[in-house]
Design an enzyme around this catalytic site. Structure first.
Site, PDB file in Angstrom:
ATOM      1  N   GLU A  40       1.057  -1.194  -0.195  1.00  0.00           N
ATOM      2  CA  GLU A  40       0.170   0.196   0.008  1.00  0.00           C
ATOM      3  C   GLU A  40       1.052   1.080  -0.168  1.00  0.00           C
ATOM      4  O   GLU A  40       1.526   1.398   1.183  1.00  0.00           O
ATOM      5  CB  GLU A  40      -1.005   0.099   1.125  1.00  0.00           C
ATOM      6  CG  GLU A  40      -1.792   1.311   1.332  1.00  0.00           C
ATOM      7  CD  GLU A  40      -2.383   1.244   2.868  1.00  0.00           C
ATOM      8  OE1 GLU A  40      -2.763   2.648   3.158  1.00  0.00           O
ATOM      9  OE2 GLU A  40      -2.888   0.334   3.305  1.00  0.00           O
ATOM     10  N   ARG A  44       0.917  10.209   0.898  1.00  0.00           N
ATOM     11  CA  ARG A  44       1.453  11.150   1.847  1.00  0.00           C
ATOM     12  C   ARG A  44       2.593  11.966   1.366  1.00  0.00           C
ATOM     13  O   ARG A  44       3.138  13.090   1.810  1.00  0.00           O
ATOM     14  CB  ARG A  44       1.808  10.688   3.099  1.00  0.00           C
ATOM     15  CG  ARG A  44       0.702  10.043   3.978  1.00  0.00           C
ATOM     16  CD  ARG A  44       1.358   9.081   5.490  1.00  0.00           C
ATOM     17  NE  ARG A  44       0.409   8.558   6.036  1.00  0.00           N
ATOM     18  CZ  ARG A  44       0.547   7.875   7.177  1.00  0.00           C
ATOM     19  NH1 ARG A  44       1.694   7.614   7.613  1.00  0.00           N
ATOM     20  NH2 ARG A  44      -0.453   7.043   7.734  1.00  0.00           N
ATOM     21  N   LYS A 128     -10.980  -0.540   6.785  1.00  0.00           N
ATOM     22  CA  LYS A 128      -9.938  -0.714   7.461  1.00  0.00           C
ATOM     23  C   LYS A 128     -10.306  -0.078   8.962  1.00  0.00           C
ATOM     24  O   LYS A 128     -10.954   0.911   9.100  1.00  0.00           O
ATOM     25  CB  LYS A 128      -8.975   0.476   6.881  1.00  0.00           C
ATOM     26  CG  LYS A 128      -7.725   0.732   7.376  1.00  0.00           C
ATOM     27  CD  LYS A 128      -6.978   1.976   6.526  1.00  0.00           C
ATOM     28  CE  LYS A 128      -5.771   2.420   7.365  1.00  0.00           C
ATOM     29  NZ  LYS A 128      -4.926   3.240   6.492  1.00  0.00           N
TER      30      LYS A 128
END
Length: 319
Positions: A40, A44, A128
């Protein structure tokens, strides 16, 4: 096979923030060689989109997700670069609706029952749980998930090798996200061999494959006498199981051989289906017609197609 099922079999999703896209290809190679053909890549950093594109180009069989996706535009960029699924830290209905409308698998972050119900109202059954440890850990997932039988969780945040199986052993957790196998300092230092080793150790910790017992083929009285011999030298009891005679729980002498010209080798593991997936990546093949399942549908037993020196091999779930 859909993305969620593949992630479930892999078990661990490395969560990575890359500062420089030049590290994308060597990192992907280290993860794949270590046994985790997935990642993943979080949005960011400015390098996320190009990193996904490079990983997808150089390792097309790798399952690449985009994390920290906060807008529909980021979701589009990620999928166009080669991402297979979208992950967000929270549940933004606009992002989820956009992903669903365009056929993007999406796993939004939740931390409360209210957010679970919102996810369900949008048509989702996978979420999640973030930040996992800070939000109450596996105890919180167990308590919160009770009313929501169809929801599956991907906990992320504060998970490492030592607490990984606390999460994965709960049936409503389909995989875990973690960053410990690809720490930023190792990536920036170019220590991809070390990342490969840590990744391999993570897979080993998850599966915990161990030699459980050895089966030896024999006939009639030969089986009983052989079992009694092993019982005497091992100082254990002999037990007649009908088709075999056991010496304790480590040696099984077969009266009626099932598979293997000479016998069989049994390997125990935390997760039979995950172990079969990872061992197939190492060259083994499994005969799913021999698989057994528990009441919840979890695989508990399966034979490999391979024989080693006349010994069949099977996996069984640890009790």
């Amino acid at each position: 096979m859909d993305v969620i099922k593949q992630l479930s079999l892999i078990g661990i999703v490395p969560v990575i923030a890359l500062d420089d896209a030049k590290d994308a290809s060597p990192l992907a190679g280290a993860l794949c060689r270590g046994g985790l053909p997935c990642a993943e890549i979080t949005f960011r950093t400015a390098a996320a989109e190009e990193s996904i594109r490079i990983m997808h180009r150089d390792y097309p069989d790798m399952i690449i997700g985009a994390g920290t996706v906060l807008t529909p535009e980021q979701a589009d960029k990620a999928i166009n670069a080669g991402a297979s699924f979208i992950v967000s830290p929270g549940l933004n209905p606009d992002v989820v609706k956009h992903c669903l409308a365009n056929g993007y698998p999406v796993v939004p972050g939740i931390a409360t029952p209210t957010e679970i119900e919102l996810a369900m109202s949008l048509g989702l059954d996978t979420v999640k749980f973030f930040p996992a440890e800070a939000a109450g850990g596996i105890a919180m997932i167990k308590a919160m998930s009770a009313p929501y039988g169809k929801i599956k969780f991907m906990p992320t945040g504060g998970i490492g090798k030592d607490n990984l199986n606390d999460y994965l052993s709960f049936g409503k957790v389909f995989c875990c996200g973690g960053s410990w196998m690809a720490a930023k300092n190792l990536i920036n230092a170019g220590k991809f061999d070390e990342i490969e080793k840590i990744t391999r150790d993570a897979v080993s910790a998850m599966l915990d494959l161990k030699l459980h017992h050895v089966g030896i083929n024999a006939d009639g009285e030969d089986a009983k006498s052989a079992a009694e011999f092993f019982s005497t030298i091992l100082g254990v009891e002999t037990r007649d199981a009908g088709i075999s005679v056991w010496s304790g729980d480590k040696v099984e002498v077969m009266i009626e051989p099932i598979k293997g010209a000479r016998g069989h080798i049994a390997l125990s593991t935390n997760y039979v289906d995950r172990a079969a997936y990872h061992l197939e990546r190492r060259g083994m093949k499994f005969d799913l017609s021999t698989a057994k399942y528990d009441a919840a549908g979890n695989m508990t037993f399966v034979y490999a197609e391979n024989e080693i020196l006349g010994f069949a091999i099977h996996l069984l779930k640890k009790s």
